[in-house]
Design an enzyme around this catalytic site. Structure first.
Site, PDB file in Angstrom:
ATOM      1  N   GLY A   1      -4.524  -0.581  -5.456  1.00  0.00           N
ATOM      2  CA  GLY A   1      -3.115  -0.294  -5.205  1.00  0.00           C
ATOM      3  C   GLY A   1      -2.632   0.968  -5.895  1.00  0.00           C
TER       4      GLY A   1
ATOM      5  N   HIS B   1      -7.341  -7.412  -5.150  1.00  0.00           N
ATOM      6  CA  HIS B   1      -7.320  -8.486  -6.150  1.00  0.00           C
ATOM      7  C   HIS B   1      -6.000  -9.244  -6.216  1.00  0.00           C
ATOM      8  CE1 HIS B   1      -5.100  -6.665  -9.695  1.00  0.00           C
ATOM      9  NE2 HIS B   1      -5.277  -5.588  -8.963  1.00  0.00           N
TER      10      HIS B   1
ATOM     11  N   CYS C   1       1.366  -4.767 -16.640  1.00  0.00           N
ATOM     12  CA  CYS C   1       1.174  -3.435 -17.200  1.00  0.00           C
ATOM     13  C   CYS C   1       2.161  -3.150 -18.308  1.00  0.00           C
ATOM     14  CB  CYS C   1       1.323  -2.381 -16.121  1.00  0.00           C
ATOM     15  SG  CYS C   1       0.671  -2.911 -14.566  1.00  0.00           S
TER      16      CYS C   1
END
Ligand SMILES: *Cc1c(COP(=O)(O)O)cnc(C)c1O
Length: 394
Positions: free
Chosen positions: A72, A202, A326
């Site tokens: 991505g 994923h 993140c």
């Protein structure tokens, strides 16, 4: 084995057993380079096309509009950087939102340093952009609109078709980061007027390190990786054959199970939300009530720190997140929660739980019971809570 209740499927998902099984031969007996001439290896070319076809058909796209990438983040980088470069003679203005994934936001900031102008649209309290603000932001120099299909933290689904219509009425390219939505919500690139779309393996029970960028035929976007002729010369490098097989298998599986899976997840999600809001005081649901990903629940609990909550949940075998994966290394509250107008102290006490097809009602009962206990403990240690209760009892 210790209890493990995995409710962080927005961060990553378990690779489905049939996906792993489909991939395995491409590490061993079918290891050949698809560019080689001998039939032992060249068969892998057809294997890649078959999986490309599967992905294209799920999106209502053509096979030669699907470009494999390493996930991505790469797809997002490619869409923004290469489109900006390719259309620089037309203008230097890009429109995106304040709630994008960092793969978009940091790429947009990078482009700003190189002379592009970027408008970051606000969102309403549910996390949706306002279409009139989008229209107002458009300039004669606008070359690209990039708005995510669904948000990874609060699960809100954006009005993508309307955004696409507005973009195309103005002759502007429309990119969407569909990493969270793809596999959970039906997407048709023509119906939604999408020119570019990012997705990742994923996040839909496929492998990590593989994804794709859909690029509509006729879009003049430049190559991202220079080298060999792979991916129609737009993204060089020997193909990740096991990854492509895994991604294609995961996409096929996700499309086949979508209706049943998401209906079940939606039911369990609403059960979770219902119990939490009813049984836990001083909490709120973040994100849109109905226009949200079927597996996403995001709460803010007053008088607690999300990090402390996560650690105590971990002690009970429960995996959640307090922002996006993140950002959980940083102390700043999530940019998404701030964008929907939460004050810092409330944004800090947030918890994202994202379900999978394996989640059960028993799991969620255990989670809510654990949450009640943990929140009781944490709030009893909180001076803010003590003050609040004292004032309330006056
Ligand atoms: C996970 C995610 C990405 C990044 O995808 P990777 O494959 O991990 O690079 C980008 N956008 C959104 C919305 C995501 O949830």
């Amino acid at each position: 084995m210790k209890k493990l209740i995995y409710l962080d499927n927005a961060a990553t998902t378990k690779t489905a057993p049939e996906v792993v099984e489909a991939m395995l031969p491409y590490f061993s007996e079918k290891f050949g380079n698809p560019s080689s001439v001998y039939s032992f290896a060249s068969g892998n070319k057809e294997v890649i096309s078959e999986h490309r076809d599967v992905i294209a058909s799920v999106l209502g796209a053509k096979s030669n509009e699907i470009y494999f990438t390493a996930g991505g983040s790469e797809s997002d980088n490619w869409a923004l950087k290469a489109a900006a470069e390719a259309y620089a003679d037309k203008g230097n203005h890009i429109i995106t939102t304040k709630i994008e994934h960092h793969a978009i936001l940091h790429t947009a900031e990078y482009l700003e340093k190189r002379g592009f102008e970027v408008t970051y649209l606000d969102v309403d309290e549910d996390g949706k952009i306002r279409l009139d603000e989008l229209k107002k932001a458009i300039r004669p120099t606008t070359i690209l609109i990039s708005v995510m299909f669904a948000n990874n933290e609060i699960g809100t689904i954006e009005p993508v078709r309307e955004i696409g219509e507005i973009a195309h009425e103005h002759g502007i390219l429309f990119h969407t980061d569909a990493v969270q939505a793809f596999g959970q919500v039906p997407i048709d690139v023509d119906e939604c007027h999408i020119d570019m779309l990012s997705a990742s393996g994923h996040k839909l029970n496929g492998p990590k390190g593989i994804g794709f960028l859909y690029i509509r035929k006729g879009v003049k976007i430049h190559s991202f990786v220079h080298g060999g002729a792979q991916e129609r010369k737009r993204r060089a490098g020997t193909e990740n054959v096991p990854g492509i097989v895994g991604l294609g298998t995961a996409v096929k599986r996700a499309a086949k199970t979508m209706e049943e899976r998401t209906e079940k997840e939606r039911g369990l999600r609403d059960y979770l939300i219902g119990r939490v809001l009813k049984e836990i005081p001083y909490c709120r649901l973040n994100g849109h009530q109905t226009d949200r990903l079927p597996n996403n629940a995001n709460f803010s609990f007053r008088f607690v720190e999300g990090e402390a909550l996560l650690i105590m949940l971990d002690g009970k075998g429960i995996c959640g997140s307090s922002g996006s994966a993140c950002t959980s290394g940083s102390l700043d509250p999530s940019h998404v929660l701030l964008a929907i107008g939460l004050p810092h102290e409330i944004a800090h006490g947030s918890l994202r739980l994202t379900l999978s097809e394996e989640t059960t009602k028993e799991d969620l009962d255990y989670v809510v019971d654990s949450l009640k206990e943990i929140l009781g403990t944490l709030r009893n240690m909180s001076p803010l809570y003590e003050d609040f209760i004292k004032k309330a009892n006056k």
